[in-house]
Write a protein that holds these residues in place. Sequence first.
Motif, PDB file in Angstrom:
ATOM      1  N   SER A   1       0.851  -1.194   0.000  1.00 24.67           N
ATOM      2  CA  SER A   1       0.000   0.000   0.000  1.00 24.67           C
ATOM      3  C   SER A   1       0.884   1.240   0.000  1.00 24.67           C
ATOM      4  N   VAL A   2       0.601   2.180  -0.902  1.00 25.08           N
ATOM      5  CA  VAL A   2       1.380   3.412  -1.028  1.00 25.08           C
ATOM      6  C   VAL A   2       0.421   4.576  -1.264  1.00 25.08           C
ATOM      7  N   TYR A   3       0.698   5.721  -0.625  1.00 20.78           N
ATOM      8  CA  TYR A   3      -0.072   6.912  -0.967  1.00 20.78           C
ATOM      9  C   TYR A   3       0.772   8.164  -0.791  1.00 20.78           C
ATOM     10  N   ASN A   4       0.336   9.223  -1.457  1.00 23.63           N
ATOM     11  CA  ASN A   4       0.868  10.562  -1.241  1.00 23.63           C
ATOM     12  C   ASN A   4      -0.318  11.503  -1.056  1.00 23.63           C
ATOM     13  N   GLU A   5      -0.264  12.341  -0.024  1.00 24.94           N
ATOM     14  CA  GLU A   5      -1.351  13.283   0.232  1.00 24.94           C
ATOM     15  C   GLU A   5      -0.775  14.675   0.477  1.00 24.94           C
ATOM     16  N   ILE A   6      -1.350  15.662  -0.201  1.00 21.69           N
ATOM     17  CA  ILE A   6      -0.935  17.052  -0.032  1.00 21.69           C
ATOM     18  C   ILE A   6      -2.062  17.845   0.620  1.00 21.69           C
ATOM     19  N   PHE A   7      -1.693  18.765   1.537  1.00 23.12           N
ATOM     20  CA  PHE A   7      -2.637  19.611   2.258  1.00 23.12           C
ATOM     21  C   PHE A   7      -2.380  21.060   1.851  1.00 23.12           C
ATOM     22  N   LEU A   8      -3.433  21.775   1.462  1.00 24.63           N
ATOM     23  CA  LEU A   8      -3.297  23.160   1.032  1.00 24.63           C
ATOM     24  C   LEU A   8      -4.315  24.043   1.753  1.00 24.63           C
ATOM     25  N   HIS A   9      -3.849  25.147   2.358  1.00 22.55           N
ATOM     26  CA  HIS A   9      -4.761  26.122   2.941  1.00 22.55           C
ATOM     27  C   HIS A   9      -5.422  26.944   1.835  1.00 22.55           C
ATOM     28  N   LEU A  10      -6.616  27.424   2.104  1.00 22.03           N
ATOM     29  CA  LEU A  10      -7.289  28.302   1.159  1.00 22.03           C
ATOM     30  C   LEU A  10      -6.932  29.761   1.382  1.00 22.03           C
ATOM     31  N   ASP A  11      -6.018  30.026   2.326  1.00 17.93           N
ATOM     32  CA  ASP A  11      -5.458  31.361   2.515  1.00 17.93           C
ATOM     33  C   ASP A  11      -3.946  31.208   2.687  1.00 17.93           C
ATOM     34  N   SER A  12      -3.271  32.244   3.056  1.00 18.94           N
ATOM     35  CA  SER A  12      -1.811  32.216   3.156  1.00 18.94           C
ATOM     36  C   SER A  12      -1.378  31.763   4.557  1.00 18.94           C
ATOM     37  N   PRO A  13      -0.326  30.942   4.674  1.00 15.89           N
ATOM     38  CA  PRO A  13       0.434  30.310   3.581  1.00 15.89           C
ATOM     39  C   PRO A  13      -0.356  29.167   2.971  1.00 15.89           C
ATOM     40  N   VAL A  14      -0.231  28.961   1.679  1.00 13.49           N
ATOM     41  CA  VAL A  14      -1.037  27.964   0.982  1.00 13.49           C
ATOM     42  C   VAL A  14      -0.617  26.550   1.365  1.00 13.49           C
ATOM     43  N   PHE A  15       0.685  26.266   1.341  1.00 13.28           N
ATOM     44  CA  PHE A  15       1.140  24.907   1.639  1.00 13.28           C
ATOM     45  C   PHE A  15       1.055  24.630   3.135  1.00 13.28           C
ATOM     46  N   ASP A  16       0.430  23.506   3.481  1.00 10.91           N
ATOM     47  CA  ASP A  16       0.338  23.088   4.880  1.00 10.91           C
ATOM     48  C   ASP A  16       1.303  21.939   5.165  1.00 10.91           C
ATOM     49  N   ARG A  17       1.104  20.818   4.459  1.00 10.63           N
ATOM     50  CA  ARG A  17       1.964  19.661   4.683  1.00 10.63           C
ATOM     51  C   ARG A  17       1.818  18.663   3.544  1.00 10.63           C
ATOM     52  N   ASN A  18       2.739  17.686   3.528  1.00 16.17           N
ATOM     53  CA  ASN A  18       2.677  16.602   2.550  1.00 16.17           C
ATOM     54  C   ASN A  18       3.031  15.295   3.258  1.00 16.17           C
ATOM     55  N   ARG A  19       2.287  14.241   2.943  1.00 18.30           N
ATOM     56  CA  ARG A  19       2.513  12.939   3.565  1.00 18.30           C
ATOM     57  C   ARG A  19       2.801  11.889   2.498  1.00 18.30           C
ATOM     58  N   VAL A  20       3.822  11.082   2.739  1.00 20.92           N
ATOM     59  CA  VAL A  20       4.166   9.955   1.874  1.00 20.92           C
ATOM     60  C   VAL A  20       4.168   8.700   2.738  1.00 20.92           C
ATOM     61  N   TYR A  21       3.494   7.657   2.263  1.00 16.86           N
ATOM     62  CA  TYR A  21       3.234   6.466   3.093  1.00 16.86           C
ATOM     63  C   TYR A  21       3.506   5.202   2.305  1.00 16.86           C
ATOM     64  N   GLY A  22       4.081   4.202   2.976  1.00 14.62           N
ATOM     65  CA  GLY A  22       4.257   2.879   2.394  1.00 14.62           C
ATOM     66  C   GLY A  22       4.019   1.821   3.455  1.00 14.62           C
ATOM     67  N   ALA A  23       3.359   0.718   3.088  1.00 11.90           N
ATOM     68  CA  ALA A  23       3.006  -0.288   4.089  1.00 11.90           C
ATOM     69  C   ALA A  23       2.846  -1.654   3.442  1.00 11.90           C
ATOM     70  N   LEU A  24       2.833  -2.663   4.302  1.00 11.85           N
ATOM     71  CA  LEU A  24       2.477  -4.023   3.910  1.00 11.85           C
ATOM     72  C   LEU A  24       1.157  -4.362   4.579  1.00 11.85           C
ATOM     73  N   GLY A  25       0.205  -4.860   3.796  1.00 13.10           N
ATOM     74  CA  GLY A  25      -1.108  -5.185   4.330  1.00 13.10           C
ATOM     75  C   GLY A  25      -1.475  -6.635   4.126  1.00 13.10           C
ATOM     76  N   PHE A  26      -2.533  -7.061   4.836  1.00 16.41           N
ATOM     77  CA  PHE A  26      -3.035  -8.431   4.728  1.00 16.41           C
ATOM     78  C   PHE A  26      -4.549  -8.397   4.723  1.00 16.41           C
ATOM     79  N   VAL A  27      -5.159  -9.043   3.720  1.00 16.20           N
ATOM     80  CA  VAL A  27      -6.612  -9.136   3.619  1.00 16.20           C
ATOM     81  C   VAL A  27      -7.077 -10.321   4.461  1.00 16.20           C
ATOM     82  N   ILE A  28      -7.775 -10.058   5.563  1.00 13.15           N
ATOM     83  CA  ILE A  28      -8.251 -11.125   6.445  1.00 13.15           C
ATOM     84  C   ILE A  28      -9.422 -11.857   5.806  1.00 13.15           C
ATOM     85  N   ASN A  29     -10.412 -11.100   5.368  1.00 13.47           N
ATOM     86  CA  ASN A  29     -11.548 -11.648   4.627  1.00 13.47           C
ATOM     87  C   ASN A  29     -12.094 -10.521   3.757  1.00 13.47           C
TER      88      ASN A  29
END
Length: 221
Positions: free
Chosen positions: A158-186
Amino acid sequence: MKKLAVSVFCLGSIFSFAQENDLGAWYMYFGNNKISKKLNFHNEIQYRNFDAIGDLEQLLIRTGIGYDLTENNNNILLGYGFILSRPYINGEKSENIEHRIFQQYITKQKFGRFNLQHRYRLEERFLQNDFRMRFRYLLGFNIPINNKEMLPKTFYASVYNEIFLHLDSPVFDRNRVYGALGFVINKNMRVEAGYMNQLQENKNRGQIQIGFYNNIPFTKN
């Protein structure tokens, strides 16, 4: 095999961001339960720590009602979040409470083994002494490893990238990058364990994450 090799390489690159110091841990529960053919109930709890356990950084509780525009896809949702934060300020613990209303749209796509998800979220944040609006965009994908589909008893990346942006100044809030191993139980439950790197205010911080996903429907239809 080529796709699997690329996936492993991507995961390795993401985990290389890990910091040995200032490493936190997030323990997360996500529920997405059908209450009718079109409607779903979202429920979520995240317990976030400055360390492995015990030093609470943030408790986040979210809930909402969603509606599928097409069969099991293109979901729009209206939700509410309660966030209790306990940051350190000048070495002393403080406490802040935030109430949050959010609207989101999720669409899913499938390309071979790649299960893609796009999530667009708008948040109205009622802070103790402020009000802010924020836009978030997440691009994520799950890749089954030992099966071609996300079937029971399947391991997946599982991999994702998420960006957070304010609608006012400063515009950039944060960025997250994620990687994981998952298991489907059912067909309705799965677990993930991984690492997330967050860039905020020009500072990278790592988080170990353990998540449990519950999609047991509340209806037989």
